[in-house]
Design a protein around this motif. Structure first.
Motif, short mmCIF file in Angstrom:
data_model
loop_
_atom_site.label_atom_id
_atom_site.label_comp_id
_atom_site.label_asym_id
_atom_site.label_seq_id
_atom_site.Cartn_x
_atom_site.Cartn_y
_atom_site.Cartn_z
N ASN A 1 10.39 2.92 2.80
CA ASN A 1 10.85 3.50 2.79
C ASN A 1 10.06 3.74 0.78
O ASN A 1 10.54 3.08 0.19
N GLU A 2 9.48 4.81 1.00
CA GLU A 2 8.88 4.70 -0.39
C GLU A 2 10.16 4.88 -2.22
O GLU A 2 9.79 4.40 -2.72
N PRO A 3 11.06 5.48 -1.39
CA PRO A 3 12.02 5.28 -2.31
C PRO A 3 13.34 3.87 -2.58
O PRO A 3 13.47 3.72 -4.18
N ILE B 1 1.35 -0.95 -0.11
CA ILE B 1 -0.01 -0.33 0.14
C ILE B 1 0.79 1.20 -0.13
O ILE B 1 2.05 1.05 0.27
N ASP B 2 0.56 1.60 -0.86
CA ASP B 2 1.15 3.63 -0.99
C ASP B 2 -0.39 4.65 -0.55
O ASP B 2 -0.75 4.72 -0.54
N LEU B 3 0.48 5.29 1.05
CA LEU B 3 -0.54 5.79 1.40
C LEU B 3 -0.13 6.90 0.95
O LEU B 3 0.59 7.50 2.19
N TYR C 1 14.36 9.92 -7.21
CA TYR C 1 13.43 11.65 -6.96
C TYR C 1 11.99 11.45 -6.62
O TYR C 1 11.44 11.45 -7.69
N ASP C 2 11.25 11.83 -6.11
CA ASP C 2 10.58 11.72 -5.76
C ASP C 2 9.40 12.60 -5.51
O ASP C 2 9.50 13.33 -4.48
N LEU C 3 8.35 13.83 -5.70
CA LEU C 3 7.90 13.98 -6.15
C LEU C 3 6.27 14.48 -6.57
O LEU C 3 5.93 13.43 -7.76
MG MG Z 1 3.53 9.33 -2.96
#
Ligand code: MG
Ligand code: ADP
Length: 618
Positions: A186-188, A22-24, A210-212
């Motif tokens: 962690n998302e990255p 899951i990406d919250l 690079y996460d924007l």
């Molecule tokens: Mg995101």
């Protein structure tokens, strides 16, 4: 063991319990799984609908709750009861978000500034954890509906800069939604997994992610070697994202319409209309040159060129953070093998081109940037379910963790930038005879004095059996687990008395605060060293005073009056210097007291030894 796969189109059952990724997100959330047939990660969606669920919760007039696209429709018509960007409030106090309070069109209560924030809907109060749990519950229900099987286990992603409080809050939200959260990732890290970077064990690569997104910006440098992912450095800004692009457009239009802050403060509906129109404009400008719309009869326009001028400073800020991340990892641009683009805002051509120019190479944007984090979470879920045993994920902790020792000094146990999970410990002892308890105060930060760091927790190790000072052996152990949650254990080894706590800090730090703490530690390093030396001199002097007084109490009969008087005068002088003297003065007087007591101490010790020998009658 044979596995029975699930057929996604027919929804037939599988034997193994499924673990979803899951990406919250701040703006959008979604669920992904590893497709049982293709073995590739896929985002779950119902026929003809999008995989993304807007992270928005709406409360109806009878407190009935809707989540996602339906809730998003209320942004304009019912802003006070429509909760967006709740992720920004996770693990935060009102003080933490005071500066951003005008951003929220709903009521973030501000009467208790130190406590975790609550959101007021009508007469009820909700915590960000509860609100996030509604989003997770919606995702769980959707997944169950699509997969036609219960979903009870999940991996949930968080930004790299999330601290313990924010990670714990995310975990709690999962629990409230009825999910067993097996791992916070962690998302990255998830994004690189989604690109399969390093899936070949012979790969050796250094990758920049690079996460924007809508609300947060993260840049991470990962080293992938022998199938191991190691985060070399992270940097970013939890208050920078596509929402800021929207606000830049809103500000631009407000100028054109001659509107002031007060106008949109008093008219939340207008504020939301502008916000929604601005986002629409931004998205359109990713693939066209001009955008026009109409609000309350006024025509609004913006060109791609105008938009790029507005956001250039924000994009520059992200590149500065990228430069800092490289510097922290002690790498140059040429050391980066791959650059991965994550987050919906990387669809903006100026962003993509700027990042590509900065790193002087083509960037990875093949995987949908909105879904890539959830897809990676599914890959991680697959690893956890034992399907992919060759992987180990390493992360780093951004600030040092330690405990307070004598004189208020910070004793670091896990230094910053340690790879996690990690374990470290030190042994301590008591300072006073018969001391039965020891206070263990846990701090986070880089300064030498705990008062300049951030207190995470405190507990008392009680029940130490009476022993002379210095005899008890107290092991203090820190275990920083893979989720970044700290478990502190203190154990007195002679008696076995033990106490453990899981650190759940009262509220979190923004990454700006983390940065500030690091900066402060550098700026104040010289002062800190001097202060530490002074504190140590004081502590040692106090110990000598205690020991000397104890000695006189016990052995006064064997001393001359002159010796006692001279010693007491030296003690008084030393005690005064401890209060107001310099480090050198204290150390000098420390020596004076030592040289006064040394001759009689030796004489009396000799007597004691002789007596002991006699007693033993060798
Ligand atoms: Mg995101
Ligand atoms: P988060 O991780 O914060 O939940 P996402 O990765 O879903 O965010 O990104 C959401 C952001 O991406 C929003 O600000 C949205 O407006 C922006 N976005 C989505 N599509 C586009 C597009 N085509 N062009 C520009 N921005 C976009």
């Amino acid at each position: 063991m044979a596995k029975i796969g699930i057929n996604l189109s027919t929804g037939s059952l599988q034997k193994e319990e499924i673990i979803v990724g899951i990406d919250l997100g701040t703006t959008n959330s979604l669920v992904a799984i590893i497709h049982p047939e293709t073995k590739k990660p896929v985002a779950l969606k119902e026929h003809n609908s999008a995989s993304l669920v807007p992270s928005i919760v709406h409360f109806g007039s009878h407190q009935e709750i809707v989540v996602g696209d339906t809730a998003k429709e209320f942004l304009i018509s019912d802003p006070a009861n429509t909760i967006f960007s709740v992720k920004r409030l996770m693990g935060k106090s009102y003080n933490d978000i005071r500066k951003q309070s005008s951003f929220f069109t709903y009521k973030v209560i501000d009467d208790d500034t130190e406590k975790l924030v609550k959101i007021q809907i009508g007469t009820k109060f909700y915590s960000p954890v509860e609100l996030s749990s509604y989003i997770l519950k919606e995702l769980k229900t959707r997944a169950e509906h699509i997969l036609k099987t219960p979903v009870n286990k999940a991996v949930i992603t968080v930004p790299a800069y999330f601290n313990d409080a924010q990670r714990q809050a995310t975990r709690d939200a999962g629990k409230l939604a009825g999910l067993d959260v097996l791992r916070i990732v962690n998302e990255p890290t998830a994004a690189s997994l989604a690109y399969g970077l390093g899936l070949n064990p012979n790969d050796s690569k250094t990758v920049a992610i690079y996460d924007l997104g809508g609300g947060t910006f993260d840049i991470s440098i990962l080293k992938i070697q022998d199938g191991i992912f190691e985060v070399l450095s992270t940097n970013g800004d939890t208050y920078l994202g596509g929402d800021d692009f929207d606000r830049a457009i809103v500000a631009h239009w407000m100028k054109e319409l001659n509107l002031g802050e007060a106008d949109i403060e008093s008219d939340k509906t207008l504020a939301q209309m502008l916000r929604v129109a601005a986002e629409k404009a931004k998205k359109e400008l990713s693939s066209s040159e001009e955008f026009t719309t109409d609000i309350n009869g006024s025509a609004l326009k913006i060109s791609k060129a105008q938009f790029e001028i507005l956001i250039q400073p924000l994009v520059d800020k992200t590149l500065q953070a990228a430069a800092n991340a490289l510097k922290d990892a002690k790498l140059g641009i040429n050391d980066i093998d791959d650059v991965v683009m994550v987050g919906g805002s990387t669809r903006v051509p100026l962003v993509k081109n700027s990042v590509s120019n900065f790193f002087q190479k083509n960037v990875h944007d093949e995987v949908n940037p909105d879904e890539v984090v959830a897809l990676g979470a599914a890959v991680q879920a697959d690893i956890l379910s034992g399907n992919n045993k060759d992987f180990l994920l390493l992360d780093i902790t951004p600030l040092s963790l330690g405990i307070e020792t004598m004189g208020g000094l910070m004793d670091v146990i896990i230094p910053r930038n340690s790879k996690i999970p990690t374990k470290a410990g030190r042994q301590y002892t008591t300072q006073k005879d018969g001391q039965s308890g020891m206070r263990v105060s846990v701090y986070q930060g880089e300064r030498d004095l705990v008062k300049d760091n951030r207190k995470l927790a405190e507990f008392n190790l009680a029940g130490i059996p009476g022993m002379p000072a210095g005899l008890p052996k107290i092991d203090v152990n820190f275990l920083l687990n893979a989720d970044g949650i700290l478990v502190v254990t203190a154990k007195e080894l002679r008696s076995g008395v033990e106490q453990t706590i899981e650190v759940k800090p009262q509220y979190g730090l923004t990454d700006a605060e983390v940065e500030q703490m690091l900066l402060d530690s550098i700026t104040n390093a010289k002062d800190d060293i001097a202060l530490r030396a002074l504190v140590e001199a004081r502590t040692e002097a106090n110990q000598l005073i205690d020991a000397t007084e104890n000695f006189i109490n016990k052995n006064g009969k064997l001393m001359t009056t002159a010796e006692i008087e001279e010693t007491q005068a030296a003690i008084i002088k030393l005690a005064e210097l401890v209060k107001s003297g310099t480090k050198d003065e204290i150390q000098h007087q420390h020596e004076v007291l030592n040289s006064i007591s040394r001759p009689y101490a030796e004489r009396i010790m000799d007597l004691a030894v002789a007596a002991a020998m006699k007693g033993k009658q060798i």
